[in-house]
Scaffold this active site. Structure first.
Site, PDB file in Angstrom:
ATOM      1  N   GLU A  63       0.817  -1.212   0.000  1.00  0.00           N
ATOM      2  CA  GLU A  63       0.000   0.000   0.000  1.00  0.00           C
ATOM      3  C   GLU A  63       0.850   1.260   0.000  1.00  0.00           C
ATOM      4  O   GLU A  63       0.509   2.260  -0.643  1.00  0.00           O
ATOM      5  CB  GLU A  63      -0.952  -0.003   1.197  1.00  0.00           C
ATOM      6  N   PHE A 114      -6.286  -1.148   6.411  1.00  0.00           N
ATOM      7  CA  PHE A 114      -4.895  -1.219   5.985  1.00  0.00           C
ATOM      8  C   PHE A 114      -4.242   0.161   5.894  1.00  0.00           C
ATOM      9  O   PHE A 114      -3.098   0.276   5.462  1.00  0.00           O
ATOM     10  CB  PHE A 114      -4.794  -1.893   4.611  1.00  0.00           C
ATOM     11  N   HIS A 167     -10.435  -6.064   9.529  1.00  0.00           N
ATOM     12  CA  HIS A 167     -11.123  -5.965   8.240  1.00  0.00           C
ATOM     13  C   HIS A 167     -12.542  -5.424   8.386  1.00  0.00           C
ATOM     14  O   HIS A 167     -13.332  -5.530   7.443  1.00  0.00           O
ATOM     15  CB  HIS A 167     -11.200  -7.341   7.563  1.00  0.00           C
TER      16      HIS A 167
END
Length: 346
Positions: A74, A100, A143
């Site tokens: 990322e 994330f 998540h």
């Protein structure tokens, strides 16, 4: 008494119904056809079409030069998107899960959000950081977060949170055309995926032609006179369900969908509170130092004399649990919202 959303007349111009994922893809595809500088990059956005169908079909039309799968880094690909934006491109970078953000926060906040400021306005960063948010499908603490408030708290980024297909398309057009960085946060549960069913509300009429929805304009999804309910994303639909149930008992709740957090439409909230005198803010983000507190503070600062009672519902300050029973316990449901409205009305 309930009412149609403010934008319902435009949505009803066509009988064509789209899921939120299809509406987003349609907006992205239109912008890519109209502007060669627009491209998409992210993990699994090309061949797979995005794990939440946010880019399905784009690869077939635009090819790999403009729809790019990237390595699982990322920091690298969001940094690349920032550089491309500063060079005149208009990238759409998908951060697969908002959770994330931590591994790329330097690129997001110290570069994407600040580079216009740090350059004295000599460069702009016209990019969209598109990311999936929300729980209710048992994917645990890494998540399942929303983190709306985290991004809204940090200056330099516009923050968009659609709750339905019509809004998602219009807000996506606006986001891609904006000369500032935009964080476009879509809730997984609203995308219309076969393996993660949505509520009935997110699938709406969506016109074929392109249209924009201005940032900073909330939508009154339901008119009422007894209690003001302010929410965003998935919980707009839970609030509407609760309001319709309570209407059978003569309690009329007004439901406001914020649509964008930055900029925030404070005036629409104040107008409603001046009418009802009672405010409930519902959020899937964490309670402390978050969206609920900010909205209540703004109402208190600008219209304290009108505010008779106030409540908030949000995720308690714990990581999102994995077990379904525990996740349901911490995430405000329709029954929780109805109970809070009823208590405010008494």
């Amino acid at each position: 008494m309930s009412t149609e959303p403010q934008d319902a007349s435009k949505a009803k111009e066509t009988e064509r119904q789209l899921t939120m994922s299809r509406a987003m893809v349609e907006a992205i595809a239109t912008e890519m056809r109209d502007n060669d500088e627009v491209f998409v990059m992210g993990e699994d956005v090309a061949d797979y079409g995005g794990i939440f169908s946010s880019t399905t079909g784009l690869l077939d039309e635009f090819g790999r030069d403009r729809v790019m799968d990237v390595p699982i880094s990322e920091t690298a690909f969001i940094g690349a998107a920032v550089g491309a934006a500063m060079s005149g491109m208009r990238p759409i970078a998908e951060l697969m899960f908002v959770d994330f953000f931590g591994v790329a926060m330097d690129q997001i906040y110290n570069n994407m959000a600040k580079n216009t400021y740090m350059s004295g306005g000599s460069v702009s960063v016209p990019m969209v950081l598109m990311t999936a948010v929300g729980g209710t499908y048992n994917d645990a603490g890494q998540h399942s977060q929303t983190l709306y408030g985290t991004f809204a708290h940090l200056p330099g980024m516009k923050v968009v949170v659609p709750s339905n297909a019509y809004d998602a398309k219009g807000l996506m057009h606006t986001a891609i055309r904006d000369d500032d960085p935009v964080v476009f946060m879509f809730h997984k549960r609203l995308m219309g995926l076969g393996w993660m069913p949505s509520p009935t509300g997110p699938k709406t009429g969506v016109p074929m032609e392109a249209y924009t929805i201005p940032f900073g304009e909330a939508d009154v999804k339901r008119v009422g006179s007894d209690v003001t309910v302010v929410s965003l994303g998935l919980h707009v639909h839970r609030a509407l369900e609760a309001a319709e149930d309570l209407a059978e008992d003569g309690i009329e709740a007004e439901v406001i969908d914020l649509r964008t957090l930055v900029p925030l439409d404070t005036e629409t909230i104040l107008e409603s509170v001046r009418k009802t005198g009672k405010l409930l803010v519902v959020d899937e983000d964490y309670q402390s130092f978050g969206v609920t507190g900010e909205i209540i503070a703004r109402v208190a600062e600008h219209s304290l004399d009108d505010l008779k009672e106030v409540r908030r519902l949000a995720i308690p300050d714990v990581p999102i649990p994995y077990a379904r029973s525990l996740e349901d316990e911490v995430n405000p449901g329709t029954a929780d919202i109805a109970e809070a409205i009823r208590e405010l009305h008494e």
